[in-house]
Motif scaffolding. Structure first.
Motif, PDB file in Angstrom:
ATOM      1  N   VAL A 167       0.842  -1.196   0.000  1.00 28.91           N
ATOM      2  CA  VAL A 167       0.000   0.000   0.000  1.00 28.91           C
ATOM      3  C   VAL A 167       0.875   1.243   0.000  1.00 28.91           C
ATOM      4  N   ASN A 168       0.425   2.265  -0.731  1.00 33.18           N
ATOM      5  CA  ASN A 168       1.172   3.517  -0.876  1.00 33.18           C
ATOM      6  C   ASN A 168       0.251   4.689  -0.604  1.00 33.18           C
ATOM      7  N   LEU A 169       0.730   5.650   0.145  1.00 34.16           N
ATOM      8  CA  LEU A 169      -0.017   6.886   0.389  1.00 34.16           C
ATOM      9  C   LEU A 169       0.537   7.964  -0.524  1.00 34.16           C
ATOM     10  N   LEU A 170      -0.344   8.545  -1.348  1.00 35.34           N
ATOM     11  CA  LEU A 170       0.082   9.587  -2.277  1.00 35.34           C
ATOM     12  C   LEU A 170       0.199  10.922  -1.558  1.00 35.34           C
ATOM     13  N   ASP A 171       1.222  11.669  -1.908  1.00 33.81           N
ATOM     14  CA  ASP A 171       1.420  13.008  -1.374  1.00 33.81           C
ATOM     15  C   ASP A 171       0.449  13.948  -2.078  1.00 33.81           C
ATOM     16  N   TYR A 172      -0.395  14.653  -1.310  1.00 38.52           N
ATOM     17  CA  TYR A 172      -1.455  15.435  -1.935  1.00 38.52           C
ATOM     18  C   TYR A 172      -0.932  16.593  -2.793  1.00 38.52           C
ATOM     19  N   PRO A 173       0.039  17.355  -2.349  1.00 37.10           N
ATOM     20  CA  PRO A 173       0.492  18.463  -3.201  1.00 37.10           C
ATOM     21  C   PRO A 173       1.096  18.028  -4.527  1.00 37.10           C
ATOM     22  N   SER A 174       1.809  16.899  -4.547  1.00 35.20           N
ATOM     23  CA  SER A 174       2.558  16.520  -5.747  1.00 35.20           C
ATOM     24  C   SER A 174       1.968  15.328  -6.499  1.00 35.20           C
ATOM     25  N   GLY A 175       1.202  14.476  -5.820  1.00 35.52           N
ATOM     26  CA  GLY A 175       0.681  13.289  -6.459  1.00 35.52           C
ATOM     27  C   GLY A 175       1.666  12.141  -6.488  1.00 35.52           C
ATOM     28  N   GLN A 176       2.858  12.337  -5.941  1.00 41.50           N
ATOM     29  CA  GLN A 176       3.854  11.274  -5.871  1.00 41.50           C
ATOM     30  C   GLN A 176       3.653  10.456  -4.592  1.00 41.50           C
ATOM     31  N   VAL A 177       4.338   9.331  -4.504  1.00 38.60           N
ATOM     32  CA  VAL A 177       4.193   8.468  -3.327  1.00 38.60           C
ATOM     33  C   VAL A 177       4.896   9.102  -2.133  1.00 38.60           C
ATOM     34  N   GLN A 178       4.175   9.263  -1.051  1.00 36.05           N
ATOM     35  CA  GLN A 178       4.721   9.838   0.185  1.00 36.05           C
ATOM     36  C   GLN A 178       5.178   8.748   1.148  1.00 36.05           C
ATOM     37  N   VAL A 179       4.388   7.690   1.301  1.00 31.23           N
ATOM     38  CA  VAL A 179       4.708   6.599   2.222  1.00 31.23           C
ATOM     39  C   VAL A 179       4.449   5.278   1.508  1.00 31.23           C
ATOM     40  N   ARG A 180       5.394   4.336   1.663  1.00 28.56           N
ATOM     41  CA  ARG A 180       5.235   2.999   1.107  1.00 28.56           C
ATOM     42  C   ARG A 180       5.187   1.989   2.247  1.00 28.56           C
ATOM     43  N   GLY A 181       4.355   0.969   2.094  1.00 24.60           N
ATOM     44  CA  GLY A 181       4.275  -0.083   3.099  1.00 24.60           C
ATOM     45  C   GLY A 181       4.118  -1.445   2.461  1.00 24.60           C
ATOM     46  N   ARG A 228       4.835  -3.983   9.806  1.00 25.51           N
ATOM     47  CA  ARG A 228       5.901  -3.221  10.448  1.00 25.51           C
ATOM     48  C   ARG A 228       6.021  -1.816   9.876  1.00 25.51           C
ATOM     49  N   ASP A 229       5.465  -1.598   8.691  1.00 24.21           N
ATOM     50  CA  ASP A 229       5.515  -0.278   8.066  1.00 24.21           C
ATOM     51  C   ASP A 229       4.334   0.603   8.472  1.00 24.21           C
ATOM     52  N   PHE A 230       3.451   0.079   9.313  1.00 22.32           N
ATOM     53  CA  PHE A 230       2.230   0.823   9.642  1.00 22.32           C
ATOM     54  C   PHE A 230       2.542   2.131  10.376  1.00 22.32           C
ATOM     55  N   GLY A 231       3.615   2.158  11.159  1.00 20.41           N
ATOM     56  CA  GLY A 231       3.967   3.362  11.900  1.00 20.41           C
ATOM     57  C   GLY A 231       4.165   4.566  10.998  1.00 20.41           C
ATOM     58  N   ALA A 232       4.670   4.350   9.783  1.00 23.28           N
ATOM     59  CA  ALA A 232       4.891   5.454   8.856  1.00 23.28           C
ATOM     60  C   ALA A 232       3.569   6.091   8.424  1.00 23.28           C
ATOM     61  N   PHE A 233       2.524   5.268   8.289  1.00 16.43           N
ATOM     62  CA  PHE A 233       1.211   5.795   7.928  1.00 16.43           C
ATOM     63  C   PHE A 233       0.594   6.567   9.099  1.00 16.43           C
ATOM     64  N   MET A 234       0.831   6.097  10.315  1.00 18.41           N
ATOM     65  CA  MET A 234       0.350   6.823  11.493  1.00 18.41           C
ATOM     66  C   MET A 234       1.039   8.183  11.613  1.00 18.41           C
ATOM     67  N   GLU A 235       2.341   8.201  11.356  1.00 23.75           N
ATOM     68  CA  GLU A 235       3.070   9.470  11.403  1.00 23.75           C
ATOM     69  C   GLU A 235       2.546  10.424  10.333  1.00 23.75           C
ATOM     70  N   ALA A 236       2.251   9.898   9.159  1.00 25.33           N
ATOM     71  CA  ALA A 236       1.730  10.743   8.079  1.00 25.33           C
ATOM     72  C   ALA A 236       0.360  11.312   8.437  1.00 25.33           C
ATOM     73  N   SER A 237      -0.406  10.577   9.226  1.00 32.14           N
ATOM     74  CA  SER A 237      -1.752  11.024   9.577  1.00 32.14           C
ATOM     75  C   SER A 237      -1.751  12.270  10.447  1.00 32.14           C
ATOM     76  N   ILE A 238      -0.660  12.509  11.192  1.00 32.20           N
ATOM     77  CA  ILE A 238      -0.618  13.686  12.065  1.00 32.20           C
ATOM     78  C   ILE A 238       0.174  14.831  11.439  1.00 32.20           C
ATOM     79  N   LYS A 239       0.585  14.638  10.190  1.00 29.97           N
ATOM     80  CA  LYS A 239       1.325  15.692   9.490  1.00 29.97           C
ATOM     81  C   LYS A 239       0.571  16.227   8.276  1.00 29.97           C
ATOM     82  N   ASN A 240      -0.512  15.558   7.908  1.00 30.06           N
ATOM     83  CA  ASN A 240      -1.304  15.976   6.743  1.00 30.06           C
ATOM     84  C   ASN A 240      -2.659  16.488   7.187  1.00 30.06           C
TER      85      ASN A 240
END
Length: 384
Positions: free
Chosen positions: A267-281, A285-297
């Motif tokens: 699963v990949n989270l797209l970066d809203y301003p650019s449309g590129q991939v912001q987080v890959r999982g 074990r990669d779930f923490g990166a999505f949680m961190e992204a949730s409090i920065k967007n």
């Protein structure tokens, strides 16, 4: 300030009266008054250097709605008592507040607990702090500033969901008849060779023993990718006064991400301003990166949904685009339909009231899930 001016005015008055009268007793009272003021000043300087402030936060990571607390510990390391002290807290968790403590004995400490509940995700800070100290008579005031901060992270709630996905999407470890999804590390069975089979499938050792050609069949496992597009257009949240809609979108994003990672779906989270991939999982074990992204967007952008150049290049064919949005119009739906026609599977998570798009339901030709389900209807998808 007024009391300080009054004290110095009285000192000047007594000194003037003593000079003009030349009275011995008056001079003695003036000196004693001056020594009294000096002692108060020296007392305050000493006490200021003897006070310490410590902050303890037992936890630094929370979920929206959880109760949190931190502890303020004021310590007097002096043999002199502190008569007047005020603690000012400039923390962003609950706004600043003043806390008066009228008396603190020598070599004693005082603890204050601050409890709070944060309804929004994000990064908050405990601190800085300020001590306002006065001498017993309120003549002098000193301020001691503590410029340290403790970072607190408040994450959205994660819900256990099972997205309603079409079998054709081939998400996760599911059966598929398309050989493009075969897992060549897991052989399922052997069968006799038939014309058209690839020569790479022939099991040569078994074929040599049997005297005829046998081909390998592999276990089918589809490992398609999911791309999450989280709508952060601020114009779509104009009615979201209390921030509840924004929080639900964040919950949806992390919940879908967790489901995919647990199911072994990249699963990949797209970066809203650019449309590129912001987080890959790839794994949980990669779930923490999505949680961190949730409090920065947060929804602070003017850019529209799908208004990206080369989005069809970023998302490969046979992948799935999951759009998380509180807003749908004809333009967005047409874009999604066009994207799906290129081979990208599309699934909408609509995070808003059903009534807002009731008139558009018949025009939606992609999978759809309603995050809110107050009306209990099931429309072109399934409810969470």
């Amino acid at each position: 300030m007024r009391s300080k001016l009054m004290i110095f005015f009285l000192l000047l008055l007594t000194l003037t009266f003593a000079v003009f009268t030349a009275g011995k007793i008056i001079f003695l009272l003036t000196y004693e008054f001056a020594i009294f003021i000096l002692l108060n000043y020296l007392y305050l300087r000493y006490v200021k250097n003897s006070l310490d402030l410590y902050i303890i936060a037992h936890e630094e990571k929370f979920t929206v709605g959880e109760e949190a607390e931190y502890e303020i510990n004021l310590i007097n390391n002096s043999f002199l008592p502190v008569f007047n002290v005020e603690i000012r807290d400039y923390s962003t968790v609950s706004g600043k507040f003043g806390l008066m403590e009228g008396y603190l004995a020598s070599f004693k400490n005082k603890k204050f607990k601050k409890k709070f509940t944060l309804p929004r995700r994000g990064i908050y800070f405990v601190g800085p702090f300020e001590l306002k100290i006065q001498d017993p008579f309120g003549i002098f005031t000193r301020v001691k500033f503590y410029d340290f901060k403790i970072k607190l992270k408040v994450f959205p709630k994660v819900r256990d969901i099972k997205p309603s996905l079409k079998a054709a999407q081939q998400l996760g470890i599911v059966e598929a008849k398309n050989r493009a999804f075969e897992d060549y590390t897991n052989m399922l069975q052997l069968r006799k060779y038939v014309p058209g089979d690839s020569i790479k499938r022939i099991h040569w050792k078994v074929s040599a023993k049997k005297g005829e050609l046998y081909a390998k069949e592999f276990q089918i496992s589809a490992m398609s990718e999911v791309y999450l597009l989280w709508d952060l257009n601020k114009g779509h949240f104009l009615d979201d006064v209390d921030g509840k809609l924004d929080e639900e979108c964040a919950e949806c994003m992390v919940s879908v991400a967790k489901y995919c990672l647990l199911a072994g779906i990249p699963v990949n989270l797209l970066d809203y301003p650019s449309g590129q991939v912001q987080v890959r999982g790839r794994t949980i074990r990669d779930f923490g990166a999505f949680m961190e992204a949730s409090i920065k967007n947060f929804p602070v952008y003017d850019k529209g949904i799908l208004d990206f150049e080369g989005l069809d290049v970023v998302i490969p064919k046979d992948a799935t685009l999951v759009l998380i949005t509180p807003y749908l119009d004809s333009f967005v739906l047409n874009k999604l339909h066009e994207l799906q026609d290129t081979g990208v599977e599309v699934l909408i998570y609509y995070v808003n009231d059903y009534g807002k798009i009731k008139d558009k339901i018949d025009k939606i030709r992609v999978g759809m899930v309603f995050w809110r389900h107050k009306n209990g209807e099931k429309v072109k998808g399934s409810f969470v």
